[in-house]
Motif scaffolding. Sequence first.
Motif, short mmCIF file in Angstrom:
data_model
loop_
_atom_site.label_atom_id
_atom_site.label_comp_id
_atom_site.label_asym_id
_atom_site.label_seq_id
_atom_site.Cartn_x
_atom_site.Cartn_y
_atom_site.Cartn_z
N THR A 250 0.76 -1.27 -0.05
CA THR A 250 0.03 -0.32 0.04
C THR A 250 0.94 1.12 0.07
O THR A 250 2.28 1.19 0.18
N ASP A 251 0.04 2.50 -0.19
CA ASP A 251 1.01 3.70 -0.12
C ASP A 251 1.84 4.06 1.25
O ASP A 251 2.54 4.70 1.05
N GLN A 252 1.30 3.48 2.21
CA GLN A 252 1.66 3.62 3.64
C GLN A 252 2.81 2.66 4.27
O GLN A 252 3.61 2.99 5.11
N HIS A 253 3.33 1.79 3.29
CA HIS A 253 4.31 0.74 3.63
C HIS A 253 5.57 1.61 3.47
O HIS A 253 5.74 2.49 2.79
N PRO A 254 6.34 1.35 4.61
CA PRO A 254 7.58 2.04 4.90
C PRO A 254 8.48 1.88 3.43
O PRO A 254 8.99 2.98 3.24
N ASP A 255 8.65 1.00 2.83
CA ASP A 255 9.23 0.83 1.53
C ASP A 255 8.84 1.54 0.54
O ASP A 255 9.57 2.34 -0.24
N VAL A 256 7.47 1.67 0.43
CA VAL A 256 6.83 2.42 -0.73
C VAL A 256 6.95 4.10 -0.31
O VAL A 256 7.46 4.81 -1.05
N VAL A 257 6.97 4.63 1.07
CA VAL A 257 7.30 5.97 1.47
C VAL A 257 8.76 6.28 1.32
O VAL A 257 9.09 7.15 0.43
N ARG A 258 9.73 5.46 1.40
CA ARG A 258 11.07 5.57 1.32
C ARG A 258 11.34 5.73 -0.24
O ARG A 258 12.07 6.57 -0.60
N ALA A 259 10.71 4.61 -1.14
CA ALA A 259 10.87 4.88 -2.60
C ALA A 259 10.42 6.25 -2.97
O ALA A 259 11.14 6.78 -4.05
N ARG A 260 9.17 6.60 -2.56
CA ARG A 260 8.61 7.88 -2.92
C ARG A 260 9.54 9.17 -2.67
O ARG A 260 9.65 9.94 -3.63
N GLU A 261 10.00 9.11 -1.51
CA GLU A 261 10.91 10.22 -1.00
C GLU A 261 12.12 10.08 -2.08
O GLU A 261 12.51 11.34 -2.38
N GLU A 262 12.84 9.09 -2.17
CA GLU A 262 14.02 9.15 -3.07
C GLU A 262 13.71 9.39 -4.53
O GLU A 262 14.42 10.14 -5.08
N LEU A 263 12.50 8.94 -4.90
CA LEU A 263 12.16 9.45 -6.29
C LEU A 263 11.93 10.85 -6.40
O LEU A 263 12.31 11.69 -7.30
N GLU A 264 11.26 11.45 -5.55
CA GLU A 264 11.14 12.89 -5.38
C GLU A 264 12.40 13.59 -5.19
O GLU A 264 12.55 14.75 -5.86
#
Length: 480
Positions: A250-264
Amino acid sequence: MKRYLVLLDESVVSFCVVAVLVAVLGVAVSYVLPKRYQAQSSVSIEENVVNELVKGIAITPSLEAKLRILKVSILSRKMLLRVIKDLDMDLGLQGEGLERLIETTRSNVEITHEERKGLFYIRYANSSPEKARDFVNALTRRYIEESTSSKREESYEATRFLSDQISVFQKRIDSAQQAIDAYKSEKGMILSLNENILREEIKETEHRLEETRIRKNERLAQLNILEKGSGGGRLAEKEASYKTLLRTYTDQHPDVVRAREELEALRSGGSGTERRKSSMEYQRLKVELESLNEIEQVQQALIEKDKRLLQELPAVQTELQALQQARKNETLIYEQLVSRYGQSEVSKQMELQDKAVSFRIIDPAILPLRPSSPNRPLIMLGSMVVGIIVAAGGIILSDQFFRRVRSLEDLTSRGFLVLGALPRIATAADARVARRRRTAIALALLAMLCIAGLAGVEYSGFEGLDMLFARVRNILSTWL
């Protein structure tokens, strides 16, 4: 028939003499034969109502079994010898003499069973009425005592044997239980596992291992991008990785959040800041990759351990079941022994109190007043009949072997021509012969009447003649 009557008329004197001699001989034999007195005791075997009440609980001998072995037991050498010793009949006898006495005694004992009345009779014949009575009573009493005591001994032995076996099997049950406890203590961890749960755990661990490997591959890819220094390629890689994580988490998963921050950060960062973040990112990825390697090893070890336990579990359970089955078998035998022990206790008490099957002496032996043998009236009357038959048979046989002409028919049957016949002329000699015949017939009839009267006297039980004959024998023995 006419010829036989003529023969009898001609030989009437011989007929009377032979018949009387045979009859007198029979009388003499009846008095020469020693008197034997037979005493009798009647005993009843009764099944008590207690036997029905304890049926299936206690084990008692059946009536048929007792009757089957009764005759064998009574006529056994051991039983007869004890009775003989009780009555002091063996005084001065040893070895072969004692054995002959036992055999003679056995031949004089008679046992019969009347099934309709439920009675059996013990009879014994002896020349002394007192000995016959005492022997029958002693034999009956001894058999009842021996039968009761032997059953008591059997009950005691059975109870003692069952008690010993109960102790043995109790120890075997305890030993089997100790073996089960020791095995459970040794294999307790494996036995506490459930095969289905263990399979689910393996499946779940394998799933987590697969996820760990996916994350590991992602981190390796990220490190590879950082090492090549390609920003555009790195941004594309991050976007692809981010999309992959969104399909899994999901969007709230730590890996997803971290990947999103890295992408931004890649999309908005400058060259100096990007190099600084990249350097920190690189170190973080290295640390995370090491952690993922350790997690992978732990998960692989856990899977191998669970698979090994899964392989050992059936064998351990089978071994435990074998130990439990052995204890169950021992327990089953133990319970049967305890049940039999209870039955044996009841049976023993029944035998001690004689409650199941009891012997009851209906009629003890009494002093026989009349001899059972010889049957003098029957011998005397029989000798009269035999005398008549022997005399008549002798006359007939004599005529067959020494055939004489006694009538015209004898001549014509032999082929002679009869021209005439002279009538018989009576003479003085014929008159004397006729008188002798009449005298012989009268004396024979008188003798037969005397014998018949003597048979009647014997039948009535008169013993005066026995006393007379006994006195005569004493006198003769004194003279001789």
